[in-house]
Write a protein that holds these residues in place. Structure first.
Motif, PDB file in Angstrom:
ATOM      1  N   ILE A   1       0.860  -1.178   0.000  1.00 33.82           N
ATOM      2  CA  ILE A   1       0.000   0.000   0.000  1.00 33.82           C
ATOM      3  C   ILE A   1       0.897   1.229   0.000  1.00 33.82           C
ATOM      4  O   ILE A   1       1.823   1.324   0.818  1.00 33.82           O
ATOM      5  CB  ILE A   1      -0.914   0.015   1.233  1.00 33.82           C
ATOM      6  N   LEU A   2       0.649   2.134  -0.897  1.00 30.63           N
ATOM      7  CA  LEU A   2       1.495   3.320  -1.008  1.00 30.63           C
ATOM      8  C   LEU A   2       0.956   4.456  -0.158  1.00 30.63           C
ATOM      9  O   LEU A   2      -0.248   4.671  -0.058  1.00 30.63           O
ATOM     10  CB  LEU A   2       1.574   3.783  -2.466  1.00 30.63           C
ATOM     11  N   ASP A   3       1.902   5.164   0.437  1.00 27.02           N
ATOM     12  CA  ASP A   3       1.567   6.335   1.227  1.00 27.02           C
ATOM     13  C   ASP A   3       1.795   7.577   0.349  1.00 27.02           C
ATOM     14  O   ASP A   3       2.234   7.470  -0.782  1.00 27.02           O
ATOM     15  CB  ASP A   3       2.491   6.362   2.453  1.00 27.02           C
ATOM     16  N   TYR A   4       1.534   8.750   0.899  1.00 28.72           N
ATOM     17  CA  TYR A   4       1.915   9.976   0.218  1.00 28.72           C
ATOM     18  C   TYR A   4       3.433  10.038   0.259  1.00 28.72           C
ATOM     19  O   TYR A   4       4.014   9.907   1.339  1.00 28.72           O
ATOM     20  CB  TYR A   4       1.343  11.192   0.941  1.00 28.72           C
ATOM     21  N   GLY A   5       4.078  10.227  -0.849  1.00 27.12           N
ATOM     22  CA  GLY A   5       5.523  10.316  -0.809  1.00 27.12           C
ATOM     23  C   GLY A   5       6.143  10.378  -2.183  1.00 27.12           C
ATOM     24  O   GLY A   5       5.467  10.325  -3.203  1.00 27.12           O
ATOM     25  N   VAL A   6       7.467  10.492  -2.172  1.00 30.69           N
ATOM     26  CA  VAL A   6       8.203  10.603  -3.420  1.00 30.69           C
ATOM     27  C   VAL A   6       8.584   9.209  -3.904  1.00 30.69           C
ATOM     28  O   VAL A   6       9.066   8.381  -3.135  1.00 30.69           O
ATOM     29  CB  VAL A   6       9.474  11.457  -3.229  1.00 30.69           C
ATOM     30  N   LEU A   7       8.351   8.938  -5.159  1.00 31.63           N
ATOM     31  CA  LEU A   7       8.753   7.680  -5.759  1.00 31.63           C
ATOM     32  C   LEU A   7       9.992   7.948  -6.598  1.00 31.63           C
ATOM     33  O   LEU A   7      10.025   8.896  -7.384  1.00 31.63           O
ATOM     34  CB  LEU A   7       7.617   7.150  -6.639  1.00 31.63           C
ATOM     35  N   ARG A   8      11.032   7.161  -6.357  1.00 26.46           N
ATOM     36  CA  ARG A   8      12.296   7.421  -7.049  1.00 26.46           C
ATOM     37  C   ARG A   8      12.558   6.352  -8.092  1.00 26.46           C
ATOM     38  O   ARG A   8      12.490   5.162  -7.808  1.00 26.46           O
ATOM     39  CB  ARG A   8      13.427   7.484  -6.033  1.00 26.46           C
ATOM     40  N   ILE A   9      12.857   6.788  -9.295  1.00 21.95           N
ATOM     41  CA  ILE A   9      13.103   5.870 -10.401  1.00 21.95           C
ATOM     42  C   ILE A   9      14.571   5.991 -10.818  1.00 21.95           C
ATOM     43  O   ILE A   9      15.018   7.079 -11.197  1.00 21.95           O
ATOM     44  CB  ILE A   9      12.198   6.205 -11.608  1.00 21.95           C
ATOM     45  N   PHE A  10      15.322   4.903 -10.728  1.00 21.85           N
ATOM     46  CA  PHE A  10      16.734   4.924 -11.095  1.00 21.85           C
ATOM     47  C   PHE A  10      16.910   4.297 -12.460  1.00 21.85           C
ATOM     48  O   PHE A  10      16.474   3.180 -12.698  1.00 21.85           O
ATOM     49  CB  PHE A  10      17.562   4.158 -10.067  1.00 21.85           C
ATOM     50  N   LYS A  11      17.561   5.045 -13.334  1.00 24.61           N
ATOM     51  CA  LYS A  11      17.781   4.530 -14.680  1.00 24.61           C
ATOM     52  C   LYS A  11      18.942   5.276 -15.322  1.00 24.61           C
ATOM     53  O   LYS A  11      18.985   6.510 -15.277  1.00 24.61           O
ATOM     54  CB  LYS A  11      16.509   4.746 -15.502  1.00 24.61           C
TER      55      LYS A  11
ATOM     56  N   GLU B   1      20.727   8.074 -13.636  1.00 20.86           N
ATOM     57  CA  GLU B   1      19.864   9.211 -13.338  1.00 20.86           C
ATOM     58  C   GLU B   1      18.799   8.773 -12.353  1.00 20.86           C
ATOM     59  O   GLU B   1      18.405   7.611 -12.340  1.00 20.86           O
ATOM     60  CB  GLU B   1      19.173   9.699 -14.607  1.00 20.86           C
ATOM     61  N   GLU B   2      18.384   9.724 -11.575  1.00 21.47           N
ATOM     62  CA  GLU B   2      17.294   9.421 -10.665  1.00 21.47           C
ATOM     63  C   GLU B   2      16.176  10.416 -10.914  1.00 21.47           C
ATOM     64  O   GLU B   2      16.333  11.618 -10.739  1.00 21.47           O
ATOM     65  CB  GLU B   2      17.778   9.518  -9.209  1.00 21.47           C
ATOM     66  N   ARG B   3      15.055   9.896 -11.342  1.00 25.91           N
ATOM     67  CA  ARG B   3      13.893  10.778 -11.550  1.00 25.91           C
ATOM     68  C   ARG B   3      12.959  10.622 -10.373  1.00 25.91           C
ATOM     69  O   ARG B   3      12.866   9.553  -9.780  1.00 25.91           O
ATOM     70  CB  ARG B   3      13.150  10.386 -12.834  1.00 25.91           C
ATOM     71  N   ARG B   4      12.263  11.688 -10.066  1.00 26.09           N
ATOM     72  CA  ARG B   4      11.368  11.631  -8.913  1.00 26.09           C
ATOM     73  C   ARG B   4       9.965  12.027  -9.323  1.00 26.09           C
ATOM     74  O   ARG B   4       9.771  12.892 -10.180  1.00 26.09           O
ATOM     75  CB  ARG B   4      11.863  12.570  -7.826  1.00 26.09           C
ATOM     76  N   ILE B   5       9.014  11.363  -8.712  1.00 26.99           N
ATOM     77  CA  ILE B   5       7.611  11.692  -8.970  1.00 26.99           C
ATOM     78  C   ILE B   5       6.859  11.640  -7.651  1.00 26.99           C
ATOM     79  O   ILE B   5       7.129  10.782  -6.809  1.00 26.99           O
ATOM     80  CB  ILE B   5       7.002  10.741 -10.036  1.00 26.99           C
ATOM     81  N   ALA B   6       5.965  12.600  -7.476  1.00 32.31           N
ATOM     82  CA  ALA B   6       5.163  12.631  -6.247  1.00 32.31           C
ATOM     83  C   ALA B   6       3.963  11.705  -6.426  1.00 32.31           C
ATOM     84  O   ALA B   6       3.247  11.798  -7.416  1.00 32.31           O
ATOM     85  CB  ALA B   6       4.692  14.049  -5.972  1.00 32.31           C
TER      86      ALA B   6
ATOM     87  N   ILE C   1      18.298  13.797 -10.437  1.00 40.44           N
ATOM     88  CA  ILE C   1      19.665  13.726  -9.902  1.00 40.44           C
ATOM     89  C   ILE C   1      20.524  12.930 -10.867  1.00 40.44           C
ATOM     90  O   ILE C   1      20.201  11.800 -11.228  1.00 40.44           O
ATOM     91  CB  ILE C   1      19.662  13.073  -8.502  1.00 40.44           C
ATOM     92  N   ARG C   2      21.614  13.541 -11.291  1.00 41.48           N
ATOM     93  CA  ARG C   2      22.533  12.834 -12.194  1.00 41.48           C
ATOM     94  C   ARG C   2      23.722  12.351 -11.387  1.00 41.48           C
ATOM     95  O   ARG C   2      24.255  13.051 -10.545  1.00 41.48           O
ATOM     96  CB  ARG C   2      23.024  13.783 -13.285  1.00 41.48           C
ATOM     97  N   ARG C   3      24.159  11.155 -11.667  1.00 41.43           N
ATOM     98  CA  ARG C   3      25.340  10.622 -10.993  1.00 41.43           C
ATOM     99  C   ARG C   3      26.404  10.379 -12.038  1.00 41.43           C
ATOM    100  O   ARG C   3      26.095   9.972 -13.152  1.00 41.43           O
ATOM    101  CB  ARG C   3      25.010   9.284 -10.346  1.00 41.43           C
ATOM    102  N   SER C   4      27.664  10.614 -11.632  1.00 35.64           N
ATOM    103  CA  SER C   4      28.728  10.268 -12.574  1.00 35.64           C
ATOM    104  C   SER C   4      28.865   8.756 -12.561  1.00 35.64           C
ATOM    105  O   SER C   4      28.647   8.103 -11.545  1.00 35.64           O
ATOM    106  CB  SER C   4      30.033  10.929 -12.148  1.00 35.64           C
ATOM    107  N   SER C   5      29.228   8.183 -13.687  1.00 35.68           N
ATOM    108  CA  SER C   5      29.207   6.727 -13.797  1.00 35.68           C
ATOM    109  C   SER C   5      30.253   6.062 -12.904  1.00 35.68           C
ATOM    110  O   SER C   5      30.147   4.893 -12.562  1.00 35.68           O
ATOM    111  CB  SER C   5      29.409   6.312 -15.249  1.00 35.68           C
ATOM    112  N   THR C   6      31.294   6.833 -12.486  1.00 41.32           N
ATOM    113  CA  THR C   6      32.341   6.237 -11.647  1.00 41.32           C
ATOM    114  C   THR C   6      31.835   5.960 -10.240  1.00 41.32           C
ATOM    115  O   THR C   6      32.257   5.015  -9.592  1.00 41.32           O
ATOM    116  CB  THR C   6      33.559   7.171 -11.551  1.00 41.32           C
ATOM    117  N   SER C   7      30.914   6.797  -9.782  1.00 43.07           N
ATOM    118  CA  SER C   7      30.444   6.633  -8.422  1.00 43.07           C
ATOM    119  C   SER C   7      29.471   5.456  -8.299  1.00 43.07           C
ATOM    120  O   SER C   7      29.099   5.056  -7.211  1.00 43.07           O
ATOM    121  CB  SER C   7      29.749   7.903  -7.949  1.00 43.07           C
TER     122      SER C   7
END
Lengths: 287, 148
Positions: free
Chosen positions: B47-57, B60-65, B138-144
């Motif tokens: 069951i989902l609450d109110y919150g941010v859903l984070r998608i990693f791809k 990159e990390e995209r966020r959706i409320a 959020i962008r991440r460098s590939s080395t990290s």
């Protein structure tokens, strides 16, 4: 003379009616396109929630007491009936209302309660002295999910408080622009007995925090989405039905105008002939 | 670099489909806490609450409320059924701020329980909207990135 004037008047009045019908046809056509887009937008979620409910079915063991699926003696039955707010849409409202009434009559020993979405259905059942517990208007054109959510929650509450023991939804299913079929579906209690062809691998599904809590949260959503989907289907059918009936009305008006014009011309020709006859016979009498 | 296995994510709301694509990882806010999903997760429902859903791809990390709903995982597919969901770019922050201060001001008054309850829901909504707007992408460098 006066009859010619009367015919002329009728032609012009039929003509203006024709123009109104033509305009209504065009308006309905554009509304139909809009409603269709909305229906296509809701369909993915509608299908997804159906799958979720199917999966629940597989995860339920026989001895479990599942919320929204308890077998109790049926005394009160709730019908959610979807009609339109406005008329001039052919047999759309009559068909769906009759279908609902047939069910109500068939289960006469149980008390029927009705949620009327659309004022035509409200009118129909009020005149027949049925108990209407809730009425919702403006659903066909400007409906938002919030309306459906409100009704969904209300239905869930009514069922859990024991006010109603069974819930049906009656709506018009959109096959094509010319084919609309009234559907009746049982929403509650849930059917938890797994069918034989069901995929048993889904049995391993884990529920967070547990299946009862999940069902308690999923069911109001399932109800709301189903009601919202039915609203969208009904809206599309209403516009399609209005479009076709206005189209045939326009054609009827054209036919009437044709007959009246023929009549008018005949009368005019008759008058000319009569005048000529009078002149000729007058001249003959003088000579 | 090892190619990461991907899962299919679909976020639907009553209005439309918000996301229908693959992702490497999904972190969602459930009523019992955050839940992270990687590829080939066991079948699960939450069951989902109110919150941010984070998608990693793709680093990159995209966020959706997401404003409540249910989630189902299975067959390497994550299906999110949200009552409502908003991408950060669809959120009007000025409006949200105004809404928040309005509720805050109103909370000083003597209100009936129903209004308080509704205001609490609205307040949570604005908080999630503000949270998601802070870091929309959020962008991440590939080395990290962790390699295994």
């Amino acid at each position: 003379m006066s009859s010619m004037k009367a015919i002329k008047k009728r032609i012009s009045s039929v003509n203006s009616t024709k123009k109104i019908m033509k305009a209504m046809n065009l308006v309905a056509a554009s509304k139909l396109q809009k409603a269709k887009v909305r229906l296509d937008d809701i369909r993915p979620m509608y299908n997804d929630i159906k799958t979720v409910m199917e999966n629940i079915r597989a995860g339920v063991s026989d001895d479990m007491n599942v919320p929204f699926a308890d077998a109790r003696k049926v005394k009160n039955v709730l019908y959610i009936v979807l009609t339109s707010d406005r008329g001039l849409c052919g047999s759309f409202n009559a068909t769906v209302s009759k279908e609902a009434l047939a069910y109500v009559e068939a289960l006469k020993d149980k008390k029927a309660k009705i949620i009327a979405i659309g004022s035509k259905g409200w009118d129909y059942f009020r005149r027949r002295g049925k108990e209407i517990v809730h009425r919702c208007e403006g659903a066909s054109e400007a409906s938002s999910y919030i309306d459906a959510e409100e009704i969904g929650k209300m239905v869930a509450d009514m069922y859990s408080s024991g006010e109603v023991d069974e819930v049906y939804i009656v709506y018009t299913h959109f096959e094509s622009v010319l084919a609309h079929i009234p559907y009746i579906e049982r929403l509650l209690p849930l059917r938890v007995v797994a069918s034989d062809d069901f995929d048993k691998t889904a049995n391993t599904m884990s529920y967070d925090p547990d299946i009862s809590t999940f069902i308690k949260n999923a069911v109001p959503m399932y109800l709301s989405i189903t009601i919202f989907g039915a609203m969208m289907e009904s809206a599309v059918c209403e516009q399609a039905s209005r479009m076709t009936s206005m189209d045939s009305a326009t054609r009827n008006a054209e036919e009437i105008i044709d007959t009246l014009t023929l009549d008018f011309n005949r009368k005019r020709q008759g008058m000319i002939t009569q005048e000529i006859t009078e002149i000729v016979s007058g001249a003959n009498a003088q000579s | 670099m090892v190619a990461t296995r991907k899962l299919n994510l679909r976020i639907t709301t009553p209005d439309n489909v918000k996301y229908d694509d693959d992702a490497e990882m999904v972190i969602m806010r459930c009523i019992t806490g955050d839940m992270g999903i990687l590829a080939d997760h066991e079948p699960a429902s939450a069951i989902l609450d109110y919150g941010v859903l984070r998608i990693f791809k793709d680093n990159e990390e995209r966020r959706i409320a997401v404003f409540g709903g249910i989630a189902q995982v299975g067959d390497n597919k994550v299906t999110i059924l949200a009552n409502d969901a908003q991408w950060p770019e669809d959120i009007d922050l000025a409006f949200v701020e105004a809404e928040r201060s309005r509720i805050e001001r109103r909370s000083q008054e003597d209100l009936d329980d129903l209004t308080i309850q509704r205001d609490q829901v609205l307040m949570r909504r604005t908080l999630v909207q503000m949270e998601v707007s802070t870091f929309p992408l959020i962008r991440r460098s590939s080395t990290s990135k962790k390699e295994d």
